[in-house]
Design a protein around this motif. Structure first.
Motif, PDB file in Angstrom:
ATOM      1  N   ILE A 106       0.854  -1.183   0.000  1.00 50.53           N
ATOM      2  CA  ILE A 106       0.000   0.000   0.000  1.00 50.53           C
ATOM      3  C   ILE A 106       0.893   1.237   0.000  1.00 50.53           C
ATOM      4  CG2 ILE A 106      -1.832   1.238   1.226  1.00 50.53           C
ATOM      5  CD1 ILE A 106      -2.410  -1.463   2.687  1.00 50.53           C
ATOM      6  N   LYS A 107       0.536   2.227  -0.814  1.00 53.22           N
ATOM      7  CA  LYS A 107       1.280   3.487  -0.852  1.00 53.22           C
ATOM      8  C   LYS A 107       0.382   4.621  -0.382  1.00 53.22           C
ATOM      9  CE  LYS A 107       4.414   2.384  -4.693  1.00 53.22           C
ATOM     10  NZ  LYS A 107       4.900   2.814  -6.021  1.00 53.22           N
ATOM     11  N   THR A 108       0.855   5.366   0.614  1.00 55.81           N
ATOM     12  CA  THR A 108       0.146   6.562   1.051  1.00 55.81           C
ATOM     13  C   THR A 108       1.137   7.722   1.056  1.00 55.81           C
ATOM     14  OG1 THR A 108       0.613   6.352   3.424  1.00 55.81           O
ATOM     15  CG2 THR A 108      -1.259   5.105   2.568  1.00 55.81           C
ATOM     16  N   LYS A 109       0.663   8.925   1.387  1.00 59.16           N
ATOM     17  CA  LYS A 109       1.539  10.094   1.355  1.00 59.16           C
ATOM     18  C   LYS A 109       2.663   9.993   2.379  1.00 59.16           C
ATOM     19  CE  LYS A 109      -1.596  13.539  -0.603  1.00 59.16           C
ATOM     20  NZ  LYS A 109      -2.284  14.833  -0.409  1.00 59.16           N
ATOM     21  N   ARG A 110       2.400   9.323   3.481  1.00 63.17           N
ATOM     22  CA  ARG A 110       3.385   9.293   4.557  1.00 63.17           C
ATOM     23  C   ARG A 110       4.319   8.093   4.499  1.00 63.17           C
ATOM     24  NH1 ARG A 110       1.880  11.544  10.524  1.00 63.17           N
ATOM     25  NH2 ARG A 110       2.465  13.683  10.040  1.00 63.17           N
ATOM     26  N   LYS A 111       3.843   6.966   3.984  1.00 68.78           N
ATOM     27  CA  LYS A 111       4.693   5.778   4.023  1.00 68.78           C
ATOM     28  C   LYS A 111       4.244   4.717   3.023  1.00 68.78           C
ATOM     29  CE  LYS A 111       4.096   4.527   8.312  1.00 68.78           C
ATOM     30  NZ  LYS A 111       4.155   3.680   9.522  1.00 68.78           N
ATOM     31  N   ASN A 112       5.184   3.825   2.717  1.00 69.10           N
ATOM     32  CA  ASN A 112       4.875   2.619   1.969  1.00 69.10           C
ATOM     33  C   ASN A 112       4.705   1.486   2.976  1.00 69.10           C
ATOM     34  OD1 ASN A 112       5.152   3.938  -0.500  1.00 69.10           O
ATOM     35  ND2 ASN A 112       7.337   3.489  -0.614  1.00 69.10           N
ATOM     36  N   ILE A 113       3.726   0.644   2.751  1.00 74.38           N
ATOM     37  CA  ILE A 113       3.420  -0.419   3.700  1.00 74.38           C
ATOM     38  C   ILE A 113       3.692  -1.775   3.056  1.00 74.38           C
ATOM     39  CG2 ILE A 113       1.589  -1.501   5.072  1.00 74.38           C
ATOM     40  CD1 ILE A 113       0.300   1.327   5.145  1.00 74.38           C
ATOM     41  N   TYR A 114       4.461  -2.597   3.762  1.00 73.89           N
ATOM     42  CA  TYR A 114       4.776  -3.944   3.315  1.00 73.89           C
ATOM     43  C   TYR A 114       3.952  -4.942   4.132  1.00 73.89           C
ATOM     44  CZ  TYR A 114       9.079  -1.867   1.360  1.00 73.89           C
ATOM     45  OH  TYR A 114       9.990  -1.109   0.665  1.00 73.89           O
ATOM     46  N   PRO A 115       3.648  -6.106   3.555  1.00 78.74           N
ATOM     47  CA  PRO A 115       2.982  -7.139   4.357  1.00 78.74           C
ATOM     48  C   PRO A 115       3.965  -7.741   5.352  1.00 78.74           C
ATOM     49  CG  PRO A 115       3.556  -8.023   2.201  1.00 78.74           C
ATOM     50  CD  PRO A 115       3.912  -6.561   2.169  1.00 78.74           C
ATOM     51  N   ARG A 116       3.480  -8.083   6.519  1.00 74.22           N
ATOM     52  CA  ARG A 116       4.340  -8.715   7.522  1.00 74.22           C
ATOM     53  C   ARG A 116       4.037 -10.199   7.683  1.00 74.22           C
ATOM     54  NH1 ARG A 116       5.076  -4.532  12.584  1.00 74.22           N
ATOM     55  NH2 ARG A 116       6.011  -2.823  11.427  1.00 74.22           N
ATOM     56  N   SER A 117       3.045 -10.681   6.959  1.00 76.89           N
ATOM     57  CA  SER A 117       2.738 -12.113   6.979  1.00 76.89           C
ATOM     58  C   SER A 117       1.948 -12.439   5.719  1.00 76.89           C
ATOM     59  CB  SER A 117       1.924 -12.485   8.223  1.00 76.89           C
ATOM     60  OG  SER A 117       0.604 -11.964   8.124  1.00 76.89           O
ATOM     61  N   SER A 118       1.856 -13.728   5.412  1.00 79.84           N
ATOM     62  CA  SER A 118       1.109 -14.146   4.220  1.00 79.84           C
ATOM     63  C   SER A 118      -0.374 -13.827   4.369  1.00 79.84           C
ATOM     64  CB  SER A 118       1.311 -15.647   3.966  1.00 79.84           C
ATOM     65  OG  SER A 118       0.938 -16.401   5.103  1.00 79.84           O
ATOM     66  N   ASN A 119      -0.901 -13.861   5.614  1.00 81.02           N
ATOM     67  CA  ASN A 119      -2.311 -13.525   5.819  1.00 81.02           C
ATOM     68  C   ASN A 119      -2.566 -12.032   5.630  1.00 81.02           C
ATOM     69  OD1 ASN A 119      -3.825 -15.840   6.179  1.00 81.02           O
ATOM     70  ND2 ASN A 119      -3.299 -16.034   8.341  1.00 81.02           N
ATOM     71  N   GLN A 120      -1.603 -11.190   6.009  1.00 73.13           N
ATOM     72  CA  GLN A 120      -1.739  -9.760   5.730  1.00 73.13           C
ATOM     73  C   GLN A 120      -1.768  -9.513   4.227  1.00 73.13           C
ATOM     74  OE1 GLN A 120       1.016  -7.153   7.688  1.00 73.13           O
ATOM     75  NE2 GLN A 120       0.061  -7.411   9.688  1.00 73.13           N
ATOM     76  N   LEU A 121      -0.916 -10.200   3.503  1.00 72.68           N
ATOM     77  CA  LEU A 121      -0.900 -10.081   2.039  1.00 72.68           C
ATOM     78  C   LEU A 121      -2.235 -10.521   1.446  1.00 72.68           C
ATOM     79  CD1 LEU A 121       0.816  -9.591  -0.583  1.00 72.68           C
ATOM     80  CD2 LEU A 121       1.399 -12.011  -0.469  1.00 72.68           C
ATOM     81  N   LYS A 122      -2.744 -11.647   1.918  1.00 74.84           N
ATOM     82  CA  LYS A 122      -4.027 -12.160   1.441  1.00 74.84           C
ATOM     83  C   LYS A 122      -5.159 -11.187   1.750  1.00 74.84           C
ATOM     84  CE  LYS A 122      -7.195 -16.075   2.084  1.00 74.84           C
ATOM     85  NZ  LYS A 122      -7.446 -17.327   2.859  1.00 74.84           N
ATOM     86  N   PHE A 123      -5.142 -10.621   2.962  1.00 78.88           N
ATOM     87  CA  PHE A 123      -6.185  -9.694   3.406  1.00 78.88           C
ATOM     88  C   PHE A 123      -6.253  -8.471   2.493  1.00 78.88           C
ATOM     89  CE2 PHE A 123      -7.516  -6.454   6.776  1.00 78.88           C
ATOM     90  CZ  PHE A 123      -8.850  -6.823   6.766  1.00 78.88           C
ATOM     91  N   VAL A 124      -5.108  -7.853   2.232  1.00 78.02           N
ATOM     92  CA  VAL A 124      -5.085  -6.649   1.391  1.00 78.02           C
ATOM     93  C   VAL A 124      -5.491  -6.981  -0.046  1.00 78.02           C
ATOM     94  CG1 VAL A 124      -3.607  -4.857   0.397  1.00 78.02           C
ATOM     95  CG2 VAL A 124      -3.415  -5.434   2.820  1.00 78.02           C
ATOM     96  N   ASN A 125      -5.018  -8.097  -0.566  1.00 75.28           N
ATOM     97  CA  ASN A 125      -5.397  -8.485  -1.933  1.00 75.28           C
ATOM     98  C   ASN A 125      -6.896  -8.713  -2.049  1.00 75.28           C
ATOM     99  OD1 ASN A 125      -2.813  -8.293  -2.991  1.00 75.28           O
ATOM    100  ND2 ASN A 125      -2.325 -10.448  -2.632  1.00 75.28           N
ATOM    101  N   LEU A 126      -7.490  -9.303  -1.016  1.00 71.64           N
ATOM    102  CA  LEU A 126      -8.946  -9.510  -1.022  1.00 71.64           C
ATOM    103  C   LEU A 126      -9.687  -8.183  -0.952  1.00 71.64           C
ATOM    104  CD1 LEU A 126      -9.443 -12.625   1.304  1.00 71.64           C
ATOM    105  CD2 LEU A 126      -9.993 -12.473  -1.134  1.00 71.64           C
ATOM    106  N   ILE A 127      -9.198  -7.261  -0.112  1.00 70.91           N
ATOM    107  CA  ILE A 127      -9.836  -5.947  -0.001  1.00 70.91           C
ATOM    108  C   ILE A 127      -9.838  -5.241  -1.351  1.00 70.91           C
ATOM    109  CG2 ILE A 127      -9.575  -3.624   0.977  1.00 70.91           C
ATOM    110  CD1 ILE A 127      -8.620  -4.927   3.564  1.00 70.91           C
ATOM    111  N   LYS A 128      -8.749  -5.352  -2.072  1.00 73.77           N
ATOM    112  CA  LYS A 128      -8.645  -4.681  -3.365  1.00 73.77           C
ATOM    113  C   LYS A 128      -9.506  -5.360  -4.427  1.00 73.77           C
ATOM    114  CE  LYS A 128      -4.128  -2.611  -2.553  1.00 73.77           C
ATOM    115  NZ  LYS A 128      -2.757  -2.368  -3.048  1.00 73.77           N
ATOM    116  N   ASP A 129      -9.816  -6.650  -4.194  1.00 75.06           N
ATOM    117  CA  ASP A 129     -10.531  -7.427  -5.212  1.00 75.06           C
ATOM    118  C   ASP A 129     -12.027  -7.562  -4.946  1.00 75.06           C
ATOM    119  OD1 ASP A 129     -10.506  -9.140  -7.584  1.00 75.06           O
ATOM    120  OD2 ASP A 129     -10.857 -10.798  -6.195  1.00 75.06           O
ATOM    121  N   LYS A 130     -12.423  -7.550  -3.679  1.00 72.39           N
ATOM    122  CA  LYS A 130     -13.818  -7.811  -3.314  1.00 72.39           C
ATOM    123  C   LYS A 130     -14.482  -6.552  -2.759  1.00 72.39           C
ATOM    124  CE  LYS A 130     -12.882 -12.289  -3.795  1.00 72.39           C
ATOM    125  NZ  LYS A 130     -13.382 -13.093  -4.942  1.00 72.39           N
TER     126      LYS A 130
END
Length: 326
Positions: A106-130
């Protein structure tokens, strides 16, 4: 096929790196990165300059050596790395996980955000898709923060025109009536985690403008009744503290070109005894459709202090004992 005997045999493996310039960043301050890898892989690591020795289970030593080699190559080529991968990449991870954990999510004005676990990655991908996503699990897994960050990114990219953040004002040992101040002052403490996430993602002056113009709205769940929310990003935090009626009311607010994310921890319900949690109910009766996403976070996804994981484990153990009548 490897035998169990071979897998348990302790070995020594050497990795020699070519460039000393990136070793400080690779090893970490006071060798903290190497210590994390030792803990994650269950092995021992020692080094002399650019020569690293791994001792322990053969498979774990090979995986750790390959992981360090890949991180080293990125650093040597001038690429930046997400230092959280040292916390989360382990012998149970796939090689592709290291690349995923080193990808800006995720990119915002203040920072870039990296996933810290595979479930975090899955969660964000689902949010963007569903259009509707549930994130359920223990405290400290990043559910609320990632949901808010996705909303902020969508707002900055002009994919939506409004962010609505809500949570039920349910007492956890305190009663609203005994808190000082007017209604806003009584409610604000319940909404503070949402403000904290926004302050971390958006410059203060910009956030102030968004709040004043109702581009970002933070409100108790009761304020959602009777509204249809269109072209919006809608997040419900602490959803385990909704009643069945409140959850139904909230879910039916979803309008056109909107996304809804619902997060909560079904083990931390503060509702009066005997009242059914709206989150637990909807998870049981949720329609089976690809249009809805769900991620069940585990204690291994906790990204706060390592003691938080141990505390969660202690409560889980105690609850199991109580359920068995011990």
């Amino acid at each position: 096929m490897k035998t169990k005997k071979n897998q348990l045999k302790e070995v020594s493996q050497i990795l020699e790196l070519e460039d000393n310039k990136v070793l400080i960043e690779l090893y970490g301050q006071h060798d903290e990165n190497l210590t994390k890898i030792e803990n994650n892989f269950g092995i021992h690591i020692s080094y002399r300059g650019n020569i690293i020795e791994f001792r322990g289970n053969q498979d774990a030593c090979s995986s750790a050596s390959k992981f360090i080699s890949n991180v080293y190559k990125k650093l040597a080529s001038g690429k930046k790395i997400n230092r959280d991968i040292f916390d989360n990449f382990s012998k149970n991870s796939k090689e592709s996980d290291a690349e995923d954990l080193n990808t800006i999510l995720i990119k915002t004005k203040r920072k870039n955000i990296y996933p810290r676990s595979s479930n975090q990655l899955k969660f964000v991908n689902l949010i963007k898709d569903k259009d509707l996503v549930f994130g359920v699990g223990p405290a400290g897994t990043g559910k609320t923060y990632l949901a808010v960050a996705c909303a902020v990114e969508a707002l900055l990219n002009k994919e939506i025109s409004k962010i609505i953040l809500s949570r039920p004002a349910v007492e956890a040992g305190e009663r609203l009536g005994f808190l000082p101040g007017d209604l806003k002052e009584k409610i604000d403490p319940y909404l503070r985690p949402l403000y904290d996430a926004l302050n971390d993602l958006i410059p203060s002056k910009t956030l102030e403008r968004y709040l004043e113009n109702n581009i970002i709205e933070i409100a108790p769940l009761a304020f959602m009744r009777g509204r249809t929310l269109e072209n919006s990003y809608i997040i419900l935090d602490e959803a385990q503290n909704t009643s069945s009626m409140q959850m139904k009311m909230f879910l039916t607010r979803l309008g056109k070109n909107s996304k809804m994310v619902i997060v909560g921890d079904s083990t931390q319900i503060d509702l009066p005894r005997g009242e059914k949690s709206g989150l637990k109910e909807i998870l049981n009766i949720m329609p089976k459709t690809d249009e809805i996403g769900k991620v069940l976070f585990k204690k291994s996804d906790i990204t706060r202090h390592s003691l938080v994981t141990k505390i969660v484990e202690a409560y889980e153990k105690n609850n199991k004992a109580l359920n068995k009548g011990e």
